[in-house]
Scaffold this active site. Structure first.
Site, mmCIF file in Angstrom:
data_model
loop_
_atom_site.group_PDB
_atom_site.id
_atom_site.type_symbol
_atom_site.label_atom_id
_atom_site.label_comp_id
_atom_site.label_asym_id
_atom_site.label_seq_id
_atom_site.Cartn_x
_atom_site.Cartn_y
_atom_site.Cartn_z
ATOM 1 N N HIS A 72 0.852 -1.190 0.000
ATOM 2 C CA HIS A 72 0.000 0.000 0.000
ATOM 3 C C HIS A 72 0.886 1.237 0.000
ATOM 4 O O HIS A 72 1.675 1.440 0.910
ATOM 5 C CB HIS A 72 -0.924 0.013 1.224
ATOM 6 C CG HIS A 72 -2.065 -0.953 1.120
ATOM 7 N ND1 HIS A 72 -3.287 -0.745 1.715
ATOM 8 C CD2 HIS A 72 -2.181 -2.136 0.454
ATOM 9 C CE1 HIS A 72 -4.102 -1.755 1.429
ATOM 10 N NE2 HIS A 72 -3.447 -2.616 0.681
ATOM 11 N N TYR A 200 -9.330 5.412 7.162
ATOM 12 C CA TYR A 200 -9.523 5.807 8.563
ATOM 13 C C TYR A 200 -10.567 6.911 8.538
ATOM 14 O O TYR A 200 -10.301 8.013 8.047
ATOM 15 C CB TYR A 200 -8.214 6.340 9.160
ATOM 16 C CG TYR A 200 -7.167 5.283 9.442
ATOM 17 C CD1 TYR A 200 -6.327 4.807 8.430
ATOM 18 C CD2 TYR A 200 -6.993 4.772 10.727
ATOM 19 C CE1 TYR A 200 -5.360 3.845 8.694
ATOM 20 C CE2 TYR A 200 -6.028 3.814 11.000
ATOM 21 C CZ TYR A 200 -5.212 3.355 9.984
ATOM 22 O OH TYR A 200 -4.265 2.398 10.246
ATOM 23 N N PRO A 291 -4.661 0.384 19.087
ATOM 24 C CA PRO A 291 -4.454 -0.171 17.743
ATOM 25 C C PRO A 291 -4.398 0.854 16.610
ATOM 26 O O PRO A 291 -3.881 0.542 15.533
ATOM 27 C CB PRO A 291 -5.644 -1.113 17.561
ATOM 28 C CG PRO A 291 -6.678 -0.658 18.533
ATOM 29 C CD PRO A 291 -5.935 -0.065 19.680
ATOM 30 N N LYS A 295 0.764 -0.053 15.147
ATOM 31 C CA LYS A 295 2.175 -0.066 15.541
ATOM 32 C C LYS A 295 2.588 -1.279 16.390
ATOM 33 O O LYS A 295 3.774 -1.587 16.495
ATOM 34 C CB LYS A 295 2.499 1.211 16.332
ATOM 35 C CG LYS A 295 2.687 2.428 15.441
ATOM 36 C CD LYS A 295 3.999 2.360 14.697
ATOM 37 C CE LYS A 295 4.167 3.449 13.653
ATOM 38 N NZ LYS A 295 4.103 2.954 12.263
ATOM 39 N N TYR A 383 3.833 6.436 9.841
ATOM 40 C CA TYR A 383 3.023 5.265 9.491
ATOM 41 C C TYR A 383 3.869 4.183 8.824
ATOM 42 O O TYR A 383 3.702 2.997 9.107
ATOM 43 C CB TYR A 383 1.882 5.690 8.563
ATOM 44 C CG TYR A 383 0.735 4.700 8.502
ATOM 45 C CD1 TYR A 383 -0.378 4.848 9.314
ATOM 46 C CD2 TYR A 383 0.772 3.609 7.626
ATOM 47 C CE1 TYR A 383 -1.431 3.945 9.266
ATOM 48 C CE2 TYR A 383 -0.275 2.693 7.571
ATOM 49 C CZ TYR A 383 -1.375 2.865 8.391
ATOM 50 O OH TYR A 383 -2.407 1.959 8.343
HETATM 51 C C1 DHB Z 1 -5.499 -3.021 10.874
HETATM 52 C C2 DHB Z 1 -5.426 -2.747 12.231
HETATM 53 C C3 DHB Z 1 -5.066 -1.492 12.665
HETATM 54 O O1 DHB Z 1 -4.990 -1.225 13.991
HETATM 55 C C4 DHB Z 1 -4.768 -0.482 11.772
HETATM 56 O O2 DHB Z 1 -4.432 0.741 12.231
HETATM 57 C C5 DHB Z 1 -4.842 -0.759 10.416
HETATM 58 C C6 DHB Z 1 -5.201 -2.019 9.984
HETATM 59 C C7 DHB Z 1 -5.894 -4.374 10.407
HETATM 60 O O3 DHB Z 1 -6.130 -5.260 11.235
HETATM 61 O O4 DHB Z 1 -6.011 -4.574 9.188
#
Ligand code: DHB
Length: 390
Positions: A72, A200, A291, A295, A383
């Protein structure tokens, strides 16, 4: 059993460490209370930083992340009913890979097996004794026989409820933490991807994340109350919530049958030092992040890269300073990731009782990050993963 490094926890951190040590000619034994099947099928995160991918590929774990994973080159922030793309490649010349943690585990477990690694799944009654000159890990093997590993070093890569962390004597480490007034509701949807990249989404109804897994299976999350119970949410209620937060202006998420519903806790936590004598912690055992921003796994793999170097130096006679350097080097990245995860969380989630000022300020922040080249580059660098400091 005598070994150089006893590793408690056979998740990605423990297995990567065992693999790197093997390549450096250092023996290890890895134990885990979970079965191999349980670890392989637990749904966890899905995004690997560029540096995590390089570690897996360059150290010969597997090329599968390249052949089967999805690169990505950017990510979408959705707010005010519109998509705002951040182009990682253009801004910082890096990418991330969508490659689920289950696959990272499967690759590492297969590599350790092929290389004759000693990895014992399904053990019980694990205990760590640091009172002698050399640490000892005792346990009951999956066949019921008692096991005892005497090692030069013990590494706890046994997750957020780490028994190794609890083996530190009182007063030998500090703790830093923060709680959040919400959680994530995660689920799998049998549907095609809604968009080529992750979304997001910030909305007045709360945060939602549209992620992916395969061409026919998608991973999604939405902000919920910490006490929410998966069984209270049927498919209709979940899709109604997702539509409210994500759809609009001609954009619609692809819907389908839902499975693997779970509520994810939200917590920021750090303990330091990550070492007591010959006992060291890595990954979630030493720190957890919320989450948002994915990270956690990447931080665990980064710990292990640095820990591997410290162990080589220590076993070559460099003394305790080599182990102390591990905490110092690891924490540099840990606190950057703590800040990033906290920042992404506060920028995207709704807080009950937020004032009109807070809500408008949050929108201003999103506009800065997506509308300014420098703001976007800050996000893109974090990121995709920071370079390792010396
Ligand atoms: C996923 C989980 C995340 O916490 C995130 O920021 C992006 C993707 C995932 O499980 O695909």
């Amino acid at each position: 059993t005598r070994t150089q490094v006893a590793i408690v926890g056979a998740g990605p951190a423990g297995l990567l460490l065992s693999h790197l040590l093997h390549r450096s000619g250092i023996d290890s034994v890895v134990i885990d209370i979970r079965s191999r099947h349980d670890i392989a099928t637990t749904i966890r995160a899905g995004i690997l930083e560029a540096g995590s991918v390089r570690t897996l590929v360059d150290t010969g774990v597997s090329d599968r992340v390249i052949t089967d994973g999805d690169r990505h080159d950017g990510v979408v922030f959705r707010f005010g009913g519109e998509n705002h793309r951040i182009d990682f490649q253009e801004l910082v010349g890096e990418s991330v890979w969508l490659y689920p943690q289950n696959d990272v585990f499967a690759d590492l477990a297969a590599r350790r097996e092929t290389d004759g690694g000693d990895v014992r799944y399904g053990v019980s009654d694990t205990a760590v004794d640091t009172s002698g000159a050399r640490p000892v890990v005792s346990f009951i093997d999956s066949d019921g026989s008692p096991g005892r590993i005497e090692a030069d070093l013990v590494v706890g890569s046994d997750g957020s409820r780490s028994i190794c962390r609890k083996a530190f004597p009182a007063g030998t480490r500090g703790e830093w933490f923060r709680e959040y007034p919400f959680a994530w509701f995660g689920f799998l949807a049998e549907a095609p991807p809604s968009h080529p990249e992750l979304i997001y989404a910030q909305s007045e109804h709360g945060f939602a994340l549209v992620s992916q897994r395969t061409p026919t299976m998608q991973r999604m999350y939405f902000q919920c109350a910490p006490g929410e119970r998966p069984e209270d949410w049927d498919d209709d209620r979940i899709w109604a919530e997702m539509r409210r937060r994500v759809n609009g202006n001609g954009f619609e998420i692809q819907e389908g049958p839902i499975s693997a519903k779970m509520v994810l806790p939200f917590r920021s936590f750090v303990t330091a030092p990550m070492r007591y004598g010959r006992l060291l912690l890595a990954g979630d055992a030493a720190h957890t992040v919320p989450p948002t921003g994915a990270k956690g796994l990447n931080l665990a793999l980064a710990d292990v890269r640095v820990l591997h170097e410290a162990i080589i130096d220590f076993l070559a006679g460099a003394g305790d300073e080599a182990l102390d350097r591990y905490t110092e080097r690891a924490l540099d990245r840990v606190w950057k990731a703590q800040h990033f995860s906290y920042w992404m969380t506060t920028m995207l989630h709704s807080v009950e009782g937020a004032s009109p000022f807070d809500i408008a300020r949050q929108r201003g922040e999103l506009a800065l990050v997506t509308g300014s080249r420098h703001g976007a580059a800050y996000l893109a660098e974090a990121y995709t993963g920071w370079q390792q400091a010396a």
